[in-house]
Scaffold this active site. Structure first.
Site, PDB file in Angstrom:
ATOM      1  N   SER A   1       0.826  -1.198   0.000  1.00 55.75           N
ATOM      2  CA  SER A   1       0.000   0.000   0.000  1.00 55.75           C
ATOM      3  C   SER A   1       0.873   1.266   0.000  1.00 55.75           C
ATOM      4  CB  SER A   1      -0.948  -0.047   1.196  1.00 55.75           C
ATOM      5  OG  SER A   1      -1.929   0.950   1.120  1.00 55.75           O
TER       6      SER A   1
ATOM      7  N   ASP B   1      -5.965  -4.915  -1.298  1.00 61.49           N
ATOM      8  CA  ASP B   1      -4.842  -4.437  -0.479  1.00 61.49           C
ATOM      9  C   ASP B   1      -3.997  -5.613   0.030  1.00 61.49           C
ATOM     10  OD1 ASP B   1      -3.365  -3.440   1.908  1.00 61.49           O
ATOM     11  OD2 ASP B   1      -4.521  -1.612   1.550  1.00 61.49           O
TER      12      ASP B   1
END
Length: 355
Positions: free
Chosen positions: A60, A209
């Site tokens: 991320s 994610d």
């Protein structure tokens, strides 16, 4: 309080006046706008210039910081590349996409956004409608940010090992993308929160994610082609002194626990492997496939513990620079206390927590 207990530096570990640059790996945790804390850490480490960064893993925001770093080092200026990334995150105009609310931040309590009915309505919408419904055109401003701030050709040609993690939705597996594969789609996949954005499809597989399964990935940094020293830079505090009781605080703490859980599991594995090597139950070093990893850490605990989950979405320039300043201070503290251990011993005691 922090997850890691620092080891006491030995007299031989004092930093010499003009040391050689020390090879190291970086492991960069994800955490939205709090990634600006890592920006500050990396800015200070690059300014100091006593570390030779040879491998980076990230998820991320950590993956974006790592990629911008590798892109910048390819052109000879990693600090400028990181500055460019975060200016683009801020929309390059000194204010975020929602406008400049700094005057309200200064006038209201730190949790005024969390207490706002508009924020609560937005949370309810995100939980009751999917991004396929409220964002059918799949608009994602992150793509523009990445294309404007990262030279992906330079990244893919770099001799610095880069590992970016994303979660394969259908397989429930962590996929680690390596240097030659890194592009804007990979970084968007690594940062894809499924209640805000549609899954990012790569090679026919949708991704979310990477922090759900590894945050950040440590195992790619334990091969025989990366340095033995790993510096972990976290964004989610591990320890809280008080039990959360309000709905918002409970959600915040759950978010921290969920996104720290994969890291805790990997740290436990690293500690166990080290203990087995020490007791001769695993062959390490030149005698076998396993090796000691010297672990170091610059933690979010203490530096970001006053911030809520909501502030991970705050991209105002003043706030980002405050986080950068905190990161620089944290890095300065680590350089003074722990740099001498790099290349010699771990500066944190994993056995105390996981052994």
């Amino acid at each position: 309080m922090a997850i890691f207990k620092r080891k006491t530096a030995e007299a031989a570990d004092t930093v010499p006046a003009a040391p050689d640059r020390r090879p190291i790996c970086l492991a960069l945790q994800g955490g939205g706008a709090h990634g600006a804390f890592q920006w500050g850490v990396l800015d200070r480490l690059l300014e100091d210039d006593r570390l030779d960064i040879r491998a980076v893993s990230g998820v991320s925001a950590g993956a974006m910081n790592g990629t911008a770093l590798v892109s910048g080092l390819a052109s000879g200026d990693g600090r400028a590349a990181l500055d460019k990334l975060w200016r683009e995150v801020n929309q390059s105009g000194g204010r975020n996409v929602f406008g400049d609310s700094a005057i309200w931040n200064a006038a209201r309590t730190p949790n005024w956004i969390k207490e706002s009915p508009f924020w609560r309505a937005g949370e309810t919408l995100a939980m009751s409608m999917s991004p396929y419904e409220f964002n059918p055109l799949n608009h994602n401003p992150l793509k523009r940010v990445l294309q404007a701030s990262v030279d992906f050709g330079a990244v893919q040609a770099s001799d610095i090992r880069l590992f970016v993690a994303a979660t394969a939705v259908r397989q429930a597996k962590a996929r680690i993308f390596q240097t030659h594969e890194i592009n804007a789609d990979v970084l968007m996949a690594s940062a894809c929160l499924p209640h805000l954005f549609q899954a990012v499809e790569i090679d026919g597989e949708p991704y979310w994610d990477g922090g759900y399964l590894t945050n950040p990935p440590l195992w790619p940094l334990t091969g025989d082609d990366t340095p033995d020293d790993v510096l972990l830079i976290t964004l989610n505090p591990m320890v809280r002194d008080e039990t959360p009781k309000s709905a918002g605080d409970i959600v915040d703490r759950l978010n921290e626990i969920v996104f720290n859980a994969p890291l805790v599991a990997e740290l436990r594995a690293v500690a166990l492997a080290g203990e087995l090597i020490e007791h001769g139950q695993l062959k390490g070093g030149g005698a076998g496939p396993y090796r000691h990893v010297r672990l170091h850490a610059i933690e979010a605990d203490g530096w970001l513990s006053d911030l809520s989950l909501r502030s991970k979405f705050n991209t105002e320039w003043g706030f980002l620079n405050d986080l950068k300043a905190r990161g620089r201070a944290a890095a300065d503290d680590w350089l003074n206390a722990c740099l001498g251990s790099v290349g010699r011993q771990s500066s944190v005691d994993l056995q105390a927590r996981f052994g």
